[in-house]
Design an enzyme around this catalytic site. Sequence first.
Site, PDB file in Angstrom:
ATOM      1  N   HIS A  24       1.585 -20.456 128.617  1.00 61.15           N
ATOM      2  CA  HIS A  24       1.205 -21.518 127.676  1.00 61.15           C
ATOM      3  C   HIS A  24       0.325 -22.554 128.373  1.00 61.15           C
ATOM      4  CE1 HIS A  24       5.211 -20.617 125.508  1.00 61.15           C
ATOM      5  NE2 HIS A  24       4.252 -20.200 124.701  1.00 61.15           N
ATOM      6  N   LYS A  27      15.775 -21.821 112.450  1.00 60.49           N
ATOM      7  CA  LYS A  27      15.936 -21.118 113.724  1.00 60.49           C
ATOM      8  C   LYS A  27      16.510 -22.073 114.771  1.00 60.49           C
ATOM      9  CE  LYS A  27      13.211 -17.993 116.561  1.00 60.49           C
ATOM     10  NZ  LYS A  27      11.872 -17.509 116.834  1.00 60.49           N
ATOM     11  N   ARG A  33      -2.347 -11.959 124.445  1.00 54.87           N
ATOM     12  CA  ARG A  33      -1.851 -11.185 125.572  1.00 54.87           C
ATOM     13  C   ARG A  33      -2.224  -9.725 125.479  1.00 54.87           C
ATOM     14  NH1 ARG A  33       4.135 -13.340 124.647  1.00 54.87           N
ATOM     15  NH2 ARG A  33       3.423 -12.684 122.627  1.00 54.87           N
ATOM     16  N   SER A  42       8.192 -16.693 125.940  1.00 53.20           N
ATOM     17  CA  SER A  42       9.356 -17.573 126.037  1.00 53.20           C
ATOM     18  C   SER A  42      10.648 -16.782 125.876  1.00 53.20           C
ATOM     19  CB  SER A  42       9.284 -18.672 124.967  1.00 53.20           C
ATOM     20  OG  SER A  42       8.198 -19.526 125.204  1.00 53.20           O
TER      21      SER A  42
END
Length: 173
Positions: A27, A51, A100, A137
């Site tokens: 990040h 969440k 990614r 993460s």
Amino acid sequence: MNGPESEEPPLRRAVCPGSFDPVTNGHLDIIARASRLYDVVHVAVMVNKAKQGLFTVDERIELLREVTAEYGNVQVEAFHGLLVDFCKQREIPAIVKGLRAVSDFDYELQMAQMNNGLSGVETLFVPTNPTYSFLSSSLVKEVAAWGGDVSHLVPPQVLQALDERLARRPASD
């Protein structure tokens, strides 16, 4: 002096959105690169009340402020709802997203096209540094929860916060 020639050019602004639970070196790589391209970079921490994160939104914001302080042109705040509304409210014309892998591109391209169609906001895709191409993460949290070494994947402040948080969690989590 009055008139258009005395006006300063508008600031080039972009947003780097995410949940950042926790913020990783991947990040930070994208945020750092965006901070060199734009005058102001907003880091928007997504609020998802449905969440339960490892860190609260306020904790994530504080960690992000600590680890991005050196850039000088990064502002960190929470957002909920549509990212394009966040952009409209702050007159941000661009979203910066790290990619990614090809699998990221498929999803992110659809999102970028939807965002552009809704509001005209453009999305800039930045290829992730190969060093961080596997990093997420979720993986950091999972490895750390099992006692693995994630010190090379997160900033020192985040590592400390992870260690403290995971030490307080019951072993069954």
